[in-house]
Write a protein that holds these residues in place. Structure first.
Motif, PDB file in Angstrom:
ATOM      1  N   MET A 106       0.856  -1.172   0.000  1.00 42.47           N
ATOM      2  CA  MET A 106       0.000   0.000   0.000  1.00 42.47           C
ATOM      3  C   MET A 106       0.900   1.233   0.000  1.00 42.47           C
ATOM      4  N   LEU A 107       0.600   2.159  -0.884  1.00 43.82           N
ATOM      5  CA  LEU A 107       1.343   3.407  -0.949  1.00 43.82           C
ATOM      6  C   LEU A 107       0.895   4.332   0.186  1.00 43.82           C
ATOM      7  N   LEU A 108       1.852   4.834   0.945  1.00 42.14           N
ATOM      8  CA  LEU A 108       1.593   5.815   2.003  1.00 42.14           C
ATOM      9  C   LEU A 108       2.016   7.160   1.446  1.00 42.14           C
ATOM     10  N   HIS A 109       1.056   8.052   1.249  1.00 38.22           N
ATOM     11  CA  HIS A 109       1.259   9.282   0.481  1.00 38.22           C
ATOM     12  C   HIS A 109       0.920  10.501   1.334  1.00 38.22           C
ATOM     13  N   ILE A 110       1.935  11.282   1.685  1.00 40.07           N
ATOM     14  CA  ILE A 110       1.710  12.537   2.401  1.00 40.07           C
ATOM     15  C   ILE A 110       1.501  13.638   1.370  1.00 40.07           C
ATOM     16  N   ILE A 111       0.404  14.374   1.508  1.00 45.26           N
ATOM     17  CA  ILE A 111       0.109  15.524   0.651  1.00 45.26           C
ATOM     18  C   ILE A 111       0.014  16.724   1.582  1.00 45.26           C
ATOM     19  N   ALA A 112       0.977  17.638   1.442  1.00 46.19           N
ATOM     20  CA  ALA A 112       1.109  18.709   2.430  1.00 46.19           C
ATOM     21  C   ALA A 112       1.201  20.076   1.778  1.00 46.19           C
ATOM     22  N   ARG A 113       0.632  21.048   2.461  1.00 45.97           N
ATOM     23  CA  ARG A 113       0.750  22.441   2.036  1.00 45.97           C
ATOM     24  C   ARG A 113       2.114  22.977   2.464  1.00 45.97           C
ATOM     25  N   GLY A 114       2.739  23.738   1.595  1.00 44.66           N
ATOM     26  CA  GLY A 114       4.007  24.383   1.916  1.00 44.66           C
ATOM     27  C   GLY A 114       5.207  23.571   1.484  1.00 44.66           C
ATOM     28  N   ARG A 115       6.285  24.280   1.248  1.00 43.24           N
ATOM     29  CA  ARG A 115       7.549  23.665   0.840  1.00 43.24           C
ATOM     30  C   ARG A 115       8.424  23.486   2.074  1.00 43.24           C
ATOM     31  N   ILE A 116       8.897  22.275   2.284  1.00 45.74           N
ATOM     32  CA  ILE A 116       9.717  22.000   3.455  1.00 45.74           C
ATOM     33  C   ILE A 116      11.183  22.343   3.194  1.00 45.74           C
ATOM     34  N   GLY A 117      11.619  22.231   1.945  1.00 50.37           N
ATOM     35  CA  GLY A 117      12.967  22.634   1.561  1.00 50.37           C
ATOM     36  C   GLY A 117      14.061  21.939   2.359  1.00 50.37           C
ATOM     37  N   ARG A 118      15.194  22.590   2.401  1.00 46.12           N
ATOM     38  CA  ARG A 118      16.344  22.078   3.152  1.00 46.12           C
ATOM     39  C   ARG A 118      16.236  22.614   4.570  1.00 46.12           C
ATOM     40  N   SER A 119      15.709  21.786   5.430  1.00 43.76           N
ATOM     41  CA  SER A 119      15.477  22.169   6.813  1.00 43.76           C
ATOM     42  C   SER A 119      15.658  20.930   7.682  1.00 43.76           C
ATOM     43  N   PRO A 120      15.798  21.105   8.985  1.00 43.90           N
ATOM     44  CA  PRO A 120      15.874  19.922   9.855  1.00 43.90           C
ATOM     45  C   PRO A 120      14.640  19.017   9.711  1.00 43.90           C
ATOM     46  N   GLU A 121      13.459  19.626   9.566  1.00 47.88           N
ATOM     47  CA  GLU A 121      12.243  18.822   9.388  1.00 47.88           C
ATOM     48  C   GLU A 121      12.302  18.056   8.067  1.00 47.88           C
ATOM     49  N   GLY A 122      12.785  18.718   7.021  1.00 44.85           N
ATOM     50  CA  GLY A 122      12.916  18.067   5.717  1.00 44.85           C
ATOM     51  C   GLY A 122      13.884  16.900   5.761  1.00 44.85           C
ATOM     52  N   GLU A 123      14.971  17.064   6.521  1.00 47.04           N
ATOM     53  CA  GLU A 123      15.932  15.972   6.667  1.00 47.04           C
ATOM     54  C   GLU A 123      15.299  14.769   7.359  1.00 47.04           C
ATOM     55  N   LEU A 124      14.450  15.028   8.350  1.00 45.65           N
ATOM     56  CA  LEU A 124      13.755  13.919   9.023  1.00 45.65           C
ATOM     57  C   LEU A 124      12.807  13.207   8.063  1.00 45.65           C
ATOM     58  N   VAL A 125      12.040  13.968   7.297  1.00 41.55           N
ATOM     59  CA  VAL A 125      11.128  13.350   6.326  1.00 41.55           C
ATOM     60  C   VAL A 125      11.931  12.505   5.342  1.00 41.55           C
ATOM     61  N   ASP A 126      13.039  13.032   4.848  1.00 45.56           N
ATOM     62  CA  ASP A 126      13.881  12.287   3.904  1.00 45.56           C
ATOM     63  C   ASP A 126      14.414  10.998   4.530  1.00 45.56           C
ATOM     64  N   ARG A 127      14.807  11.069   5.788  1.00 44.64           N
ATOM     65  CA  ARG A 127      15.331   9.883   6.481  1.00 44.64           C
ATOM     66  C   ARG A 127      14.286   8.765   6.508  1.00 44.64           C
ATOM     67  N   TYR A 128      13.043   9.111   6.873  1.00 43.67           N
ATOM     68  CA  TYR A 128      12.006   8.081   6.936  1.00 43.67           C
ATOM     69  C   TYR A 128      11.569   7.652   5.544  1.00 43.67           C
ATOM     70  N   ALA A 129      11.602   8.560   4.581  1.00 49.10           N
ATOM     71  CA  ALA A 129      11.268   8.202   3.201  1.00 49.10           C
ATOM     72  C   ALA A 129      12.230   7.135   2.687  1.00 49.10           C
ATOM     73  N   LYS A 130      13.515   7.297   2.963  1.00 51.96           N
ATOM     74  CA  LYS A 130      14.505   6.306   2.521  1.00 51.96           C
ATOM     75  C   LYS A 130      14.254   4.958   3.182  1.00 51.96           C
ATOM     76  N   ARG A 131      13.867   4.964   4.439  1.00 48.16           N
ATOM     77  CA  ARG A 131      13.602   3.704   5.142  1.00 48.16           C
ATOM     78  C   ARG A 131      12.378   2.986   4.585  1.00 48.16           C
ATOM     79  N   MET A 132      11.384   3.755   4.128  1.00 49.95           N
ATOM     80  CA  MET A 132      10.152   3.139   3.630  1.00 49.95           C
ATOM     81  C   MET A 132      10.224   2.787   2.156  1.00 49.95           C
ATOM     82  N   GLY A 133      11.100   3.430   1.401  1.00 47.21           N
ATOM     83  CA  GLY A 133      11.294   3.074  -0.004  1.00 47.21           C
ATOM     84  C   GLY A 133      10.144   3.457  -0.918  1.00 47.21           C
ATOM     85  N   LYS A 134       9.898   2.592  -1.885  1.00 49.94           N
ATOM     86  CA  LYS A 134       8.944   2.897  -2.961  1.00 49.94           C
ATOM     87  C   LYS A 134       7.495   2.983  -2.501  1.00 49.94           C
ATOM     88  N   ASP A 135       7.186   2.513  -1.309  1.00 48.25           N
ATOM     89  CA  ASP A 135       5.811   2.546  -0.817  1.00 48.25           C
ATOM     90  C   ASP A 135       5.485   3.829  -0.063  1.00 48.25           C
TER      91      ASP A 135
END
Length: 141
Positions: A1-30
């Motif tokens: 099942m695809l887990l899809h976050i749809i969010a208002r605003g650009r997170i850009g290069r920020s500590p929060e963005g780095e956290l999202v990227d970290r979990y995105a890599k762990r979850m992969g294509k889903d």
């Protein structure tokens, strides 16, 4: 099942963005994130069906991580192909969107900045998939 976050605003290069990227890599294509402008633009139509929509809302249900995982597991087992998680801008979601959502959830009774809520949601999605898989990431006390 695809887990899809749809969010208002650009997170850009920020500590929060780095956290999202970290979990995105762990979850992969889903796992997928779609960013919308703060104002205007619309939620893209689903690419997979059936789909469930979850809106983060201060008046939503407060779930434990295990309860959240059980909902996602049930949806997956019922054949849901995509679970979409909507994070609004500072003013929240329009009433019609809230009404059409399959589930409204809140991260406690505090108000969180939407960029931090995105990172928290990414972590909870990773935690839920770990719980479902029986992975030791989530440790119950």
């Amino acid at each position: 099942m695809l887990l899809h976050i749809i969010a208002r605003g650009r997170i850009g290069r920020s500590p929060e963005g780095e956290l999202v990227d970290r979990y995105a890599k762990r979850m992969g294509k889903d796992f997928k994130v779609t960013e919308l402008p703060d104002k205007g633009g619309s939620v893209p139509p689903p690419t997979l069906n059936p789909v469930r929509t979850v809106a983060l809302d201060e008046r939503g249900r407060q779930l434990t991580s295990v309860e959240f995982a059980k909902i996602l597991e049930r949806w997956r087992d019922d054949g849901v192909r995509e679970a979409r998680f909507l994070i609004g801008a500072a003013d929240g979601h329009e009433e019609a969107l809230r009404k059409d959502a399959d589930l409204l959830i809140a991260f406690g009774s505090c108000t969180w900045p939407h960029m931090l809520a995105r990172a928290m949601l990414a972590e909870q999605l990773f935690r839920a998939t770990s719980i479902i898989a029986g992975h030791p990431y989530h440790r119950e006390g």
